[in-house]
Write a protein that holds these residues in place. Sequence first.
Motif, PDB file in Angstrom:
ATOM      1  N   MET C  47       0.817  -1.203   0.000  1.00  0.00           N
ATOM      2  CA  MET C  47       0.000   0.000   0.000  1.00  0.00           C
ATOM      3  C   MET C  47       0.852   1.255   0.000  1.00  0.00           C
ATOM      4  O   MET C  47       0.347   2.340  -0.217  1.00  0.00           O
ATOM      5  CB  MET C  47      -0.912   0.004   1.222  1.00  0.00           C
ATOM      6  CG  MET C  47      -1.969  -1.051   1.120  1.00  0.00           C
ATOM      7  SD  MET C  47      -3.225  -0.814   2.361  1.00  0.00           S
ATOM      8  CE  MET C  47      -4.201  -2.249   2.050  1.00  0.00           C
ATOM      9  N   PRO C 224      -6.858   2.717  14.037  1.00  0.00           N
ATOM     10  CA  PRO C 224      -6.527   4.028  14.560  1.00  0.00           C
ATOM     11  C   PRO C 224      -6.572   4.183  16.071  1.00  0.00           C
ATOM     12  O   PRO C 224      -6.541   5.298  16.576  1.00  0.00           O
ATOM     13  CB  PRO C 224      -7.582   4.913  13.914  1.00  0.00           C
ATOM     14  CG  PRO C 224      -8.731   4.026  13.670  1.00  0.00           C
ATOM     15  CD  PRO C 224      -8.190   2.676  13.412  1.00  0.00           C
ATOM     16  N   LEU C 227      -2.860   4.625  20.099  1.00  0.00           N
ATOM     17  CA  LEU C 227      -2.103   5.654  20.811  1.00  0.00           C
ATOM     18  C   LEU C 227      -1.244   5.110  21.939  1.00  0.00           C
ATOM     19  O   LEU C 227      -0.114   5.522  22.096  1.00  0.00           O
ATOM     20  CB  LEU C 227      -3.051   6.725  21.350  1.00  0.00           C
ATOM     21  CG  LEU C 227      -2.294   7.929  21.881  1.00  0.00           C
ATOM     22  CD1 LEU C 227      -1.745   8.721  20.732  1.00  0.00           C
ATOM     23  CD2 LEU C 227      -3.169   8.797  22.715  1.00  0.00           C
ATOM     24  N   ALA C 230       1.906   3.961  20.282  1.00  0.00           N
ATOM     25  CA  ALA C 230       2.377   4.625  19.064  1.00  0.00           C
ATOM     26  C   ALA C 230       3.830   5.015  19.203  1.00  0.00           C
ATOM     27  O   ALA C 230       4.303   5.382  20.265  1.00  0.00           O
ATOM     28  CB  ALA C 230       1.530   5.860  18.803  1.00  0.00           C
ATOM     29  N   ARG C 368      -5.179   0.127   9.392  1.00  0.00           N
ATOM     30  CA  ARG C 368      -3.990   0.646  10.049  1.00  0.00           C
ATOM     31  C   ARG C 368      -3.173   1.522   9.112  1.00  0.00           C
ATOM     32  O   ARG C 368      -2.636   2.549   9.526  1.00  0.00           O
ATOM     33  CB  ARG C 368      -3.115  -0.510  10.529  1.00  0.00           C
ATOM     34  CG  ARG C 368      -1.851  -0.004  11.166  1.00  0.00           C
ATOM     35  CD  ARG C 368      -0.969  -1.103  11.625  1.00  0.00           C
ATOM     36  NE  ARG C 368       0.211  -0.504  12.234  1.00  0.00           N
ATOM     37  CZ  ARG C 368       1.362  -1.108  12.347  1.00  0.00           C
ATOM     38  NH1 ARG C 368       1.502  -2.327  11.916  1.00  0.00           N
ATOM     39  NH2 ARG C 368       2.371  -0.507  12.905  1.00  0.00           N
ATOM     40  N   PHE C 369      -3.087   1.127   7.862  1.00  0.00           N
ATOM     41  CA  PHE C 369      -2.228   1.885   6.960  1.00  0.00           C
ATOM     42  C   PHE C 369      -2.921   3.102   6.391  1.00  0.00           C
ATOM     43  O   PHE C 369      -2.286   3.938   5.775  1.00  0.00           O
ATOM     44  CB  PHE C 369      -1.750   1.016   5.797  1.00  0.00           C
ATOM     45  CG  PHE C 369      -1.227  -0.305   6.228  1.00  0.00           C
ATOM     46  CD1 PHE C 369      -1.549  -1.441   5.539  1.00  0.00           C
ATOM     47  CD2 PHE C 369      -0.432  -0.406   7.345  1.00  0.00           C
ATOM     48  CE1 PHE C 369      -1.079  -2.667   5.941  1.00  0.00           C
ATOM     49  CE2 PHE C 369       0.039  -1.631   7.759  1.00  0.00           C
ATOM     50  CZ  PHE C 369      -0.294  -2.764   7.056  1.00  0.00           C
ATOM     51  N   THR C 370      -4.219   3.152   6.534  1.00  0.00           N
ATOM     52  CA  THR C 370      -4.929   4.242   5.875  1.00  0.00           C
ATOM     53  C   THR C 370      -5.248   5.384   6.820  1.00  0.00           C
ATOM     54  O   THR C 370      -5.164   6.538   6.449  1.00  0.00           O
ATOM     55  CB  THR C 370      -6.238   3.716   5.281  1.00  0.00           C
ATOM     56  OG1 THR C 370      -5.963   2.501   4.630  1.00  0.00           O
ATOM     57  CG2 THR C 370      -6.828   4.700   4.317  1.00  0.00           C
ATOM     58  N   LEU C 371      -5.641   5.048   8.037  1.00  0.00           N
ATOM     59  CA  LEU C 371      -6.182   6.080   8.900  1.00  0.00           C
ATOM     60  C   LEU C 371      -5.144   6.630   9.866  1.00  0.00           C
ATOM     61  O   LEU C 371      -4.310   5.894  10.359  1.00  0.00           O
ATOM     62  CB  LEU C 371      -7.338   5.504   9.721  1.00  0.00           C
ATOM     63  CG  LEU C 371      -8.522   5.020   8.898  1.00  0.00           C
ATOM     64  CD1 LEU C 371      -9.526   4.359   9.804  1.00  0.00           C
ATOM     65  CD2 LEU C 371      -9.152   6.187   8.169  1.00  0.00           C
ATOM     66  N   PRO C 372      -5.207   7.934  10.150  1.00  0.00           N
ATOM     67  CA  PRO C 372      -4.376   8.469  11.225  1.00  0.00           C
ATOM     68  C   PRO C 372      -4.882   7.982  12.576  1.00  0.00           C
ATOM     69  O   PRO C 372      -5.894   7.297  12.654  1.00  0.00           O
ATOM     70  CB  PRO C 372      -4.520   9.981  11.099  1.00  0.00           C
ATOM     71  CG  PRO C 372      -5.407  10.238   9.966  1.00  0.00           C
ATOM     72  CD  PRO C 372      -6.007   8.960   9.503  1.00  0.00           C
ATOM     73  N   ARG C 373      -4.223   8.397  13.593  1.00  0.00           N
ATOM     74  CA  ARG C 373      -4.467   7.843  14.911  1.00  0.00           C
ATOM     75  C   ARG C 373      -5.352   8.772  15.714  1.00  0.00           C
ATOM     76  O   ARG C 373      -5.217   9.987  15.640  1.00  0.00           O
ATOM     77  CB  ARG C 373      -3.080   7.732  15.525  1.00  0.00           C
ATOM     78  CG  ARG C 373      -2.933   7.099  16.809  1.00  0.00           C
ATOM     79  CD  ARG C 373      -1.464   7.163  17.193  1.00  0.00           C
ATOM     80  NE  ARG C 373      -0.632   6.403  16.317  1.00  0.00           N
ATOM     81  CZ  ARG C 373       0.521   6.816  15.851  1.00  0.00           C
ATOM     82  NH1 ARG C 373       0.968   7.983  16.199  1.00  0.00           N
ATOM     83  NH2 ARG C 373       1.218   6.075  15.067  1.00  0.00           N
ATOM     84  N   TYR C 374      -6.237   8.214  16.530  1.00  0.00           N
ATOM     85  CA  TYR C 374      -7.039   9.053  17.402  1.00  0.00           C
ATOM     86  C   TYR C 374      -6.239   9.476  18.614  1.00  0.00           C
ATOM     87  O   TYR C 374      -5.453   8.724  19.151  1.00  0.00           O
ATOM     88  CB  TYR C 374      -8.246   8.278  17.919  1.00  0.00           C
ATOM     89  CG  TYR C 374      -9.439   8.330  17.015  1.00  0.00           C
ATOM     90  CD1 TYR C 374      -9.835   7.216  16.302  1.00  0.00           C
ATOM     91  CD2 TYR C 374     -10.181   9.489  16.878  1.00  0.00           C
ATOM     92  CE1 TYR C 374     -10.936   7.257  15.484  1.00  0.00           C
ATOM     93  CE2 TYR C 374     -11.278   9.539  16.054  1.00  0.00           C
ATOM     94  CZ  TYR C 374     -11.650   8.424  15.355  1.00  0.00           C
ATOM     95  OH  TYR C 374     -12.737   8.451  14.540  1.00  0.00           O
TER      96      TYR C 374
END
Lengths: 380, 219, 454
Positions: C47, C224, C227, C230, C368-374
């Motif tokens: 990806m 996402p 945290l 991370a 996991r690869f697409t979304l940023p983290r909350y």
Amino acid sequence: MADTVQEDATQKNGTLLGADELVLNMGPQHPSTHGVLRVKLKLDGERVRGTECVIGYLHRGVEKIAEHRTYQQFAPYVDRMDYIAAVSNGLGYCEAVEKLLNVEAPLRARVIRTILTELQRIASHLIWLGTHALDIGALTPLFYCLREREEILKIFEKYCGARLTTHAFRIGGLQYEAYDGFEKDVERFCKDFERRIKEYVDLLTGNSIWIGRTRNIGMISAADCIAIGASGPILRASGVKWDLRKAQPYAAYDRYKFEIPVGANGDTYDRYMVRMEEMRQSRLICLQAIENIPEGPILGKVGKVLKPPAGEIYHSIEAPKGILGYYIVSDGTIQPYRVRIRPPSFVNLQAFDKMVRGHLVADVVAIIGTLDIVLGEVDR
Amino acid sequence: MADESKAPQQPESPEPDATGASQAPPAPKTATPSTPPAAPKSAPPAPKPPVALQIPLDNELVRRYRDRFGAAILDAVEDRKQSYLVIDAVKLSDIARYSLDEEKFDLLEDFTVVDWPRREKRFDLIAILYSFPHNHRLRLKIPVAANERPASLVDIWPTANWLEREIFDMFGISFAGHPDLKRILLPDEWQGHPLRKDYDILQQDTAWVRENLGIESGQ
Amino acid sequence: MNPTTAAILHFLQTWWVELVCGVVIVAVVPLIAGYIVLMERKLMADMQARLGPMRVGPHGLLQPIADAVKLLIKEDIVPADADALIFWFAPVISMVAALTSMGALAFGPTFQVARDINIGILFVLGVSSLGFLGIILGGWASNSHYSIIGAIRSTAQLVSYETAGGLAVISALLLSGTLRIRAIVEAQQNYNPQQHSGVWFIFLAPVSFFIYLVASIAETNRAPFDLPEAESELVAGYMTEYSGFRWALYFLGEYANMIVVGAVATTLFLGGWLRPFPNVHWLNWLDFLPVLLMALVGVYCIYRAGKQPVPVQTWFMWAVALGCFAVAAIFAAPWIFAPLKFIVPGLNGAFWFLLKVTAYIYVFMWLRFTLPRYRFDQLMHLGWYILIPLAIVNVFAVGVAIVLESEFGWNRWLALIVTTAFTLAVAAILVNLHDKRTAGASTATTATTDSYAG
């Protein structure tokens, strides 16, 4: 975990819970400080109550060195300050010395300089976008950005032989003629770049997690920006529609039509949108420029030995990170008497304290990313 | 750096633009403008003597300053079309406040120092001001002596905070009224102020070599 | 014969299937987890327009072995002030909890360790929750300020989303009427008017599936919601002080947990080991899919073998191709030798089950690869203000749908569509409220979202 986190000794009482003020140190080595930046955060629970930036880990004494080099010998040094956007640094320096010598680079040289500088602006913003997204947790945009940046660096390599610290320009113009196929390469990149920007927009712009992590984070008002000296996309995102390329055009910028993107709130999301739009505008400038690169000489009338008459000059350009200024004092000899570099990141970093107060610790990383600092420039 | 007057010489000299670019079109065009190929070995094109690069300045802006501050404006010069005022350090605060409030120089673009060690007032503080509404720049030059403490500009332009710290770090000029004047780029315990002209660029190296290797550095 | 030996033999005779399954789980799952890590790295690379591990083995296929060896030979560092016993024990708890909960799961109609206990799903959820203990103890035993903050945050997140996930599971259980794992899957197979079955439960309760998906992502600490662990955040996770094989145990525990939640989701919503549309007769050709798939993979391996840069890799690709053909032959055998027909359900079932679990995990990785983290407070807000209320409403909605069909004679599908629409409307309202709240300055939120305040 990859980060080094230490507790500073100024914690008020010894126990973990119940400490009402904690100083947290984001050490010089940290994956998210984009260089050797040390940030001391005064925390109250999760909230940041105050910060102190400790810089100077990359100080190399460039201004002192300048006094012991000739003007041409100093030119490669400026690339190493903002090493992400070396071409812009070179542009500012060469134009400053040209003003000192009272010569102007020929039009062809100015146009090619403009094209290369705008490509460099795109490359610099791509690194910013990739690393900023990575800090916020989106792993993929970084690789897409690096893929695009690869194309730009290939153009630089074909042009002057170097990808990163290019020393692309010479005082008086250019040393290298645009290579065969230069216009084609730039055109191909620009045509392809449109849909790449769309990829980044699809991944990030409407993403509610992204918006949640960047909206209303690190807000700074226009008046505060001007007072603290922040310039570049930070200033524009706060609502000030000002760009040195339009206000006091240099190189060949007065020949091309482009817009100045402006934000409304001055938060991280606005800075993101402003930089995305700047990339689009840079692409448009490149496309306009390659349509008609005028024929002519590429080097103006400068001698081999440069001895500018005594005096001084201040020249600033709109670097990708903000206003990059060169103040050069000449005493009539072949070495400058004083070279002062006004780095945008150094002054922009002062805004960090204002932006980060009241935010959570998890936002600190996002705010450092949105300032787009390069420590080579901050420390020189 | 290719000098145009050298074009007729040395056919075998490596053309700097031989990186695969077409050389034919530019070459004949560059030959035409270089009409006076007299003495390529002579002094580099000296600035045409009649054109003075520094001329005294007397425009509206300067007149306003002079009216307001009189003798504190020591000089007003235009050098290569950039204007600067030489002002008295005593009145720095007032002039700065006036520049911000009345003349609308809202951005302190840069604040730095030039060291002229043989002068009596050895340092020249240079403040580069930019006005967003009027889109013009002004430089203020403030000569200060080594032991003087000029007023800090932090209250007027907050951006001066780190700029003054850097001046303190590099030149040793303290500013009166600065909230937190300490070294910024160099470690806190550093001795000396490097950008002063009497700070030899090699002194760190020679001192270290002498101390640790016991010999004189050959640089 | 010695009564002890007789007893042992009798035990083995009764329980040999379960013992074999148990041994397979304990032996094979860590290896499978390692290969899931490889799959994630290759997927991430794909990806991200790059290749991923390529050196160790052809296309990096031996990478997990290399990683395992490396981790085993690393120095065993225990922090000086750490509580040694608990430091040693915590990752073990994590891994053991994940493996034990797999005991109750059925990976096919015949592969199950706990012989269809009557509390099947409850056992799985309960025991996998014990894994949280491993996290807290690990963070505490590290004797590091930031480990314990990370551990507490991680646990707070897990507990919140476990609630929502549990409620989603309840709504699926309403449809099946039983906690037994086998019975849940059979309920999705046999058409029986009293039991709302015959189709996968995802079609009957899509909102439940979605809630469970989100909750399980948060439960396994995946983006996402990652945290607490991370890499670019300030507070390091509970795993900071762990290195070498202890860390590997935590890591494998996390991937084993992913398998567990994947298996639970597959059992409850995706029809377990049933093929798609188990009751539609003209789709019976799907029974041949395993054979076809393995044969195609084998053919593709042969094709790629010709393109390998190094002879060793060519031979390895041929070996992989032959392996694929062998597996295809095993799948095809029952159709060729009639006496072997009894293994068809078991083998095919296992194949479909693993395929669905893999698809579920693929979605995890994709996100996991697409979304940023909350951010942590946004994460907790999402869990408590949106997901849990939605899950509660969803339980009621599914119950109402069931009652509407059985008591009031509504058409089953109509009842479900109406109640699903109602649940989605509630979801829209909740999300709208959430957006309105975050549109205000985030600095206005108070520190009560602090995980260790009060």
